[in-house]
Design a protein around this motif. Structure first.
Motif, PDB file in Angstrom:
ATOM      1  N   LYS A  30       0.836  -1.198   0.000  1.00 25.35           N
ATOM      2  CA  LYS A  30       0.000   0.000   0.000  1.00 25.35           C
ATOM      3  C   LYS A  30       0.871   1.246   0.000  1.00 25.35           C
ATOM      4  O   LYS A  30       2.056   1.198   0.324  1.00 25.35           O
ATOM      5  CB  LYS A  30      -0.937  -0.005   1.215  1.00 25.35           C
ATOM      6  CG  LYS A  30      -1.967  -1.127   1.196  1.00 25.35           C
ATOM      7  CD  LYS A  30      -2.897  -1.029   2.400  1.00 25.35           C
ATOM      8  CE  LYS A  30      -3.955  -2.116   2.352  1.00 25.35           C
ATOM      9  NZ  LYS A  30      -4.903  -2.011   3.495  1.00 25.35           N
ATOM     10  N   LYS A  31       0.240   2.376  -0.343  1.00 20.50           N
ATOM     11  CA  LYS A  31       0.961   3.641  -0.413  1.00 20.50           C
ATOM     12  C   LYS A  31       0.362   4.655   0.560  1.00 20.50           C
ATOM     13  O   LYS A  31      -0.861   4.698   0.747  1.00 20.50           O
ATOM     14  CB  LYS A  31       0.897   4.223  -1.832  1.00 20.50           C
ATOM     15  CG  LYS A  31       1.538   3.351  -2.901  1.00 20.50           C
ATOM     16  CD  LYS A  31       3.047   3.397  -2.827  1.00 20.50           C
ATOM     17  CE  LYS A  31       3.680   2.674  -4.010  1.00 20.50           C
ATOM     18  NZ  LYS A  31       5.156   2.699  -3.934  1.00 20.50           N
ATOM     19  N   PHE A  58       3.340   0.003   4.289  1.00 16.68           N
ATOM     20  CA  PHE A  58       2.991   1.202   3.523  1.00 16.68           C
ATOM     21  C   PHE A  58       4.267   1.876   3.025  1.00 16.68           C
ATOM     22  O   PHE A  58       5.186   2.140   3.809  1.00 16.68           O
ATOM     23  CB  PHE A  58       2.221   2.209   4.390  1.00 16.68           C
ATOM     24  CG  PHE A  58       0.788   1.860   4.637  1.00 16.68           C
ATOM     25  CD1 PHE A  58      -0.222   2.414   3.860  1.00 16.68           C
ATOM     26  CD2 PHE A  58       0.444   0.994   5.665  1.00 16.68           C
ATOM     27  CE1 PHE A  58      -1.548   2.108   4.099  1.00 16.68           C
ATOM     28  CE2 PHE A  58      -0.882   0.684   5.918  1.00 16.68           C
ATOM     29  CZ  PHE A  58      -1.884   1.230   5.123  1.00 16.68           C
ATOM     30  N   GLU A  66      -2.508   8.000  -6.078  1.00 16.39           N
ATOM     31  CA  GLU A  66      -2.189   6.569  -5.959  1.00 16.39           C
ATOM     32  C   GLU A  66      -2.126   6.111  -4.501  1.00 16.39           C
ATOM     33  O   GLU A  66      -1.893   4.940  -4.225  1.00 16.39           O
ATOM     34  CB  GLU A  66      -0.875   6.245  -6.669  1.00 16.39           C
ATOM     35  CG  GLU A  66       0.374   6.712  -5.962  1.00 16.39           C
ATOM     36  CD  GLU A  66       1.651   6.180  -6.623  1.00 16.39           C
ATOM     37  OE1 GLU A  66       1.579   5.682  -7.769  1.00 16.39           O
ATOM     38  OE2 GLU A  66       2.716   6.261  -5.978  1.00 16.39           O
ATOM     39  N   ALA A  67      -2.356   7.033  -3.576  1.00 23.08           N
ATOM     40  CA  ALA A  67      -2.258   6.699  -2.157  1.00 23.08           C
ATOM     41  C   ALA A  67      -3.493   5.957  -1.667  1.00 23.08           C
ATOM     42  O   ALA A  67      -4.616   6.191  -2.131  1.00 23.08           O
ATOM     43  CB  ALA A  67      -2.057   7.961  -1.345  1.00 23.08           C
ATOM     44  N   ASP A  68      -3.276   5.047  -0.721  1.00 28.38           N
ATOM     45  CA  ASP A  68      -4.373   4.399   0.007  1.00 28.38           C
ATOM     46  C   ASP A  68      -4.675   5.144   1.298  1.00 28.38           C
ATOM     47  O   ASP A  68      -5.780   5.048   1.836  1.00 28.38           O
ATOM     48  CB  ASP A  68      -3.995   2.954   0.336  1.00 28.38           C
ATOM     49  CG  ASP A  68      -3.654   2.146  -0.899  1.00 28.38           C
ATOM     50  OD1 ASP A  68      -4.586   1.746  -1.608  1.00 28.38           O
ATOM     51  OD2 ASP A  68      -2.449   1.937  -1.162  1.00 28.38           O
ATOM     52  N   LEU A  69      -3.674   5.872   1.764  1.00 23.92           N
ATOM     53  CA  LEU A  69      -3.788   6.592   3.030  1.00 23.92           C
ATOM     54  C   LEU A  69      -3.175   7.979   2.867  1.00 23.92           C
ATOM     55  O   LEU A  69      -2.037   8.111   2.411  1.00 23.92           O
ATOM     56  CB  LEU A  69      -3.042   5.825   4.134  1.00 23.92           C
ATOM     57  CG  LEU A  69      -2.836   6.510   5.481  1.00 23.92           C
ATOM     58  CD1 LEU A  69      -4.167   6.732   6.183  1.00 23.92           C
ATOM     59  CD2 LEU A  69      -1.900   5.677   6.359  1.00 23.92           C
ATOM     60  N   LYS A  96     -11.863  10.537  -2.245  1.00 24.82           N
ATOM     61  CA  LYS A  96     -12.477   9.590  -1.317  1.00 24.82           C
ATOM     62  C   LYS A  96     -13.747   8.970  -1.902  1.00 24.82           C
ATOM     63  O   LYS A  96     -13.998   7.768  -1.759  1.00 24.82           O
ATOM     64  CB  LYS A  96     -12.777  10.303   0.001  1.00 24.82           C
ATOM     65  CG  LYS A  96     -13.084   9.390   1.166  1.00 24.82           C
ATOM     66  CD  LYS A  96     -13.088  10.170   2.453  1.00 24.82           C
ATOM     67  CE  LYS A  96     -13.400   9.288   3.631  1.00 24.82           C
ATOM     68  NZ  LYS A  96     -12.408   8.206   3.802  1.00 24.82           N
ATOM     69  N   LYS A  99     -12.710   6.413  -4.692  1.00 25.67           N
ATOM     70  CA  LYS A  99     -11.766   5.345  -4.363  1.00 25.67           C
ATOM     71  C   LYS A  99     -12.156   4.662  -3.054  1.00 25.67           C
ATOM     72  O   LYS A  99     -11.841   5.148  -1.970  1.00 25.67           O
ATOM     73  CB  LYS A  99     -10.354   5.932  -4.261  1.00 25.67           C
ATOM     74  CG  LYS A  99      -9.251   4.892  -4.191  1.00 25.67           C
ATOM     75  CD  LYS A  99      -7.883   5.581  -4.271  1.00 25.67           C
ATOM     76  CE  LYS A  99      -6.763   4.556  -4.268  1.00 25.67           C
ATOM     77  NZ  LYS A  99      -5.437   5.195  -4.372  1.00 25.67           N
ATOM     78  N   GLY A 101     -12.102   2.578   0.233  1.00 28.37           N
ATOM     79  CA  GLY A 101     -10.997   2.216   1.105  1.00 28.37           C
ATOM     80  C   GLY A 101      -9.969   3.311   1.307  1.00 28.37           C
ATOM     81  O   GLY A 101      -9.038   3.159   2.093  1.00 28.37           O
ATOM     82  N   PHE A 102     -10.147   4.432   0.615  1.00 28.29           N
ATOM     83  CA  PHE A 102      -9.231   5.572   0.737  1.00 28.29           C
ATOM     84  C   PHE A 102      -9.434   6.226   2.100  1.00 28.29           C
ATOM     85  O   PHE A 102     -10.547   6.621   2.443  1.00 28.29           O
ATOM     86  CB  PHE A 102      -9.534   6.560  -0.399  1.00 28.29           C
ATOM     87  CG  PHE A 102      -8.650   7.774  -0.436  1.00 28.29           C
ATOM     88  CD1 PHE A 102      -7.377   7.718  -0.971  1.00 28.29           C
ATOM     89  CD2 PHE A 102      -9.114   9.000   0.031  1.00 28.29           C
ATOM     90  CE1 PHE A 102      -6.572   8.847  -1.038  1.00 28.29           C
ATOM     91  CE2 PHE A 102      -8.328  10.134  -0.033  1.00 28.29           C
ATOM     92  CZ  PHE A 102      -7.044  10.054  -0.572  1.00 28.29           C
ATOM     93  N   SER A 145     -10.467   1.438   8.705  1.00 26.58           N
ATOM     94  CA  SER A 145     -10.754   0.614   7.529  1.00 26.58           C
ATOM     95  C   SER A 145     -12.063  -0.152   7.680  1.00 26.58           C
ATOM     96  O   SER A 145     -12.705  -0.517   6.684  1.00 26.58           O
ATOM     97  CB  SER A 145      -9.610  -0.378   7.278  1.00 26.58           C
ATOM     98  OG  SER A 145      -8.414   0.309   6.989  1.00 26.58           O
TER      99      SER A 145
END
Length: 471
Positions: A30-31, A58, A66-69, A96, A99, A101-102, A145
């Motif tokens: 993840k990113k 992460f 491209e970030a998840d967080l 958000k 995407k 899960g963002f 999450s």
């Protein structure tokens, strides 16, 4: 604190995305994207957060898409910083929605101060994490999450993150920050830090020495020891039967290698001792540069600010520093337009600036912070246009001082640590001398991380210009 031109304080200039660590070839599932605002402590905290997140799988990215967080490491010192953060959080809403899960989180001082406001009233974030709660990030991410709002803003009397090795992000490979303490016991009436970062506690000295040694061995050539008030550093090391003051800590870090430059920030005028000043004078690799915030030149305003010194006392401290270190660079912080400030008070601030003739100053108009002693006790009664005019006068005066200071250095030769390529020309390098002044010079065969002797040939109000000479 690392700039050399007159500054009107503005956290926006410090809001920046953190890049992945150079040389990190690991693959991350993840990113995370992190943006930092405010003081050097916040940037150092972001490096601690990055270390914690790396261990959780992460990797850092500079592309928010491209970030998840996404994390914003925030500052509460000025109102403008809070406005900027709110604007950024609003901008993340569209990502958000698109995407699943963002996750969006707020870290640091604003998180501590605003807490549930972000989570419930404005619904801009999924988690809120205070500056003493970064170890709980993995659990908070898991909680967020699952759709829950995650929060931990508990302050600690022990947390120093001494065992966490910060990931050096956005690093030039030459300079690094090393946190030596957290929190603050000074209750300056304008300041929110004691309420957002908690009480003062010093980090175990051996962990500081080990971190600085590791940095040196990895090629770094300058460390800046960080704390809200470094002069208050105090650690009783029972294992070694030793009491470590800030002066002794400076000595220990300087002893790592003569090739490792040592700086520190910030000092409270009431706490910087002859012992510290003499330690600086004694060691060639401890830079002759002290940041000594004055805030105001008026005794009446200083008392309202709870600064615990007078203008006369401050002048004597400046005299003492220059007596023991004649070529010491001095910088400061100045607040204009504090509650009830009169024209006479303003002129006294101008007077003390004329007396000290600071090489660098961070200057800003007073911004009332909710929860501070000043917000509870006094009315913010100086009109905005008056604040603006007084600030402009302070900035203009300071610019004359910096130009004169730079002009005095023309013809002198300084030892310079090369930090990189000049922003204005690929053919020039830049670095800083002992007094924290930036010097630009032709590249030649030199490269960053080297020490060179540079003779100054010209200057601007913020930069020295010269050429490399034989040492």
């Amino acid at each position: 604190m690392l700039d050399t031109v007159p500054k009107v304080h503005d956290e926006n200039r410090q809001g920046e995305a953190i890049a992945p660590q150079a040389g990190d070839t690991r693959t991350y599932a993840k990113k995370f994207y992190i943006e930092s605002y405010g003081c050097a402590m916040n940037f150092n905290d972001s490096e601690i957060v990055a270390s914690i997140l790396n261990k959780e799988g992460f990797g850092a990215t500079r592309d928010v898409e491209e970030a998840d967080l996404v994390l914003l490491n925030t500052c509460s010192i000025r109102e403008k910083a809070e406005q900027t953060v709110r604007k950024r959080l609003t901008e993340f809403k569209s990502i958000k929605k698109a995407k699943p899960g963002f996750l969006v989180g707020v870290l640091g001082c604003m998180a501590e101060r605003l807490k549930s406001k972000f989570l419930e009233e404005e619904k801009l974030v999924d988690m809120v994490v205070g500056p003493d709660s970064y170890r709980s990030l993995p659990d908070l991410i898991e909680e967020a999450s699952s759709g829950q709002k995650a929060i931990n803003v508990l302050l600690s009397r022990e947390e120093t993150y001494a065992d966490i090795s910060p990931v050096r992000l956005n690093s030039n490979g030459v300079n690094a920050f090393v946190s030596i303490m957290r929190g603050c016991n000074n209750m300056c009436s304008f300041c929110v830090v004691p309420f957002t970062r908690g009480r003062e506690r010093s980090r175990e000295p051996q962990s500081i020495i080990e971190e600085a040694t590791d940095l040196f061995q990895r090629g770094f050539r300058e460390v800046t020891l960080l704390g809200q008030n470094v002069d208050s550093y105090y650690f009783v090391d029972e294992q070694r039967d030793e009491t470590v003051t800030f002066a002794l800590l400076l000595e220990k870090v300087a002893a790592i290698s003569p090739l490792l430059r040592v700086r520190f920030s910030t000092s409270h005028p009431k706490d910087i001792t002859d012992e510290v000043i003499l330690t600086i004078a004694r060691h060639e690799n401890i830079c002759n540069y002290i940041h000594l915030p004055v805030q105001s030149g008026s005794n009446r305003i200083l008392q309202l600010m709870n600064r615990t010194y007078t203008r006369e006392w401050y002048k004597k401290k400046v005299d003492r520093i220059l007596e023991l270190i004649p070529d010491c660079g001095l910088s400061t912080d100045v607040i204009t337009g504090f509650c009830t400030e009169t024209e006479e008070d303003h002129q006294e601030t101008m007077d003390i600036m004329n007396y000290a003739r600071f090489d660098l100053a961070y200057m800003y108009a007073y911004s009332e912070r909710p929860g501070t002693l000043a917000a509870r006790r006094y009315r913010d009664d100086v009109e905005p246009d008056v604040k603006k005019r007084r600030l402009a006068e302070i900035v203009a005066l300071h610019r004359t001082h910096t130009l004169a200071s730079m002009q005095k250095d023309v013809g002198k030769t300084f030892k310079v640590l090369i930090e990189g390529t000049s922003k204005r020309s690929e053919n020039d390098l830049f670095g800083r001398n002992d007094q924290n002044k930036v010097i630009v010079f032709p590249k030649g065969e030199h490269k960053k991380g080297e020490y060179v002797m540079v003779k100054v040939e010209n200057c601007t109000a913020g930069t020295l210009l010269g050429k490399v000479v034989e040492g």
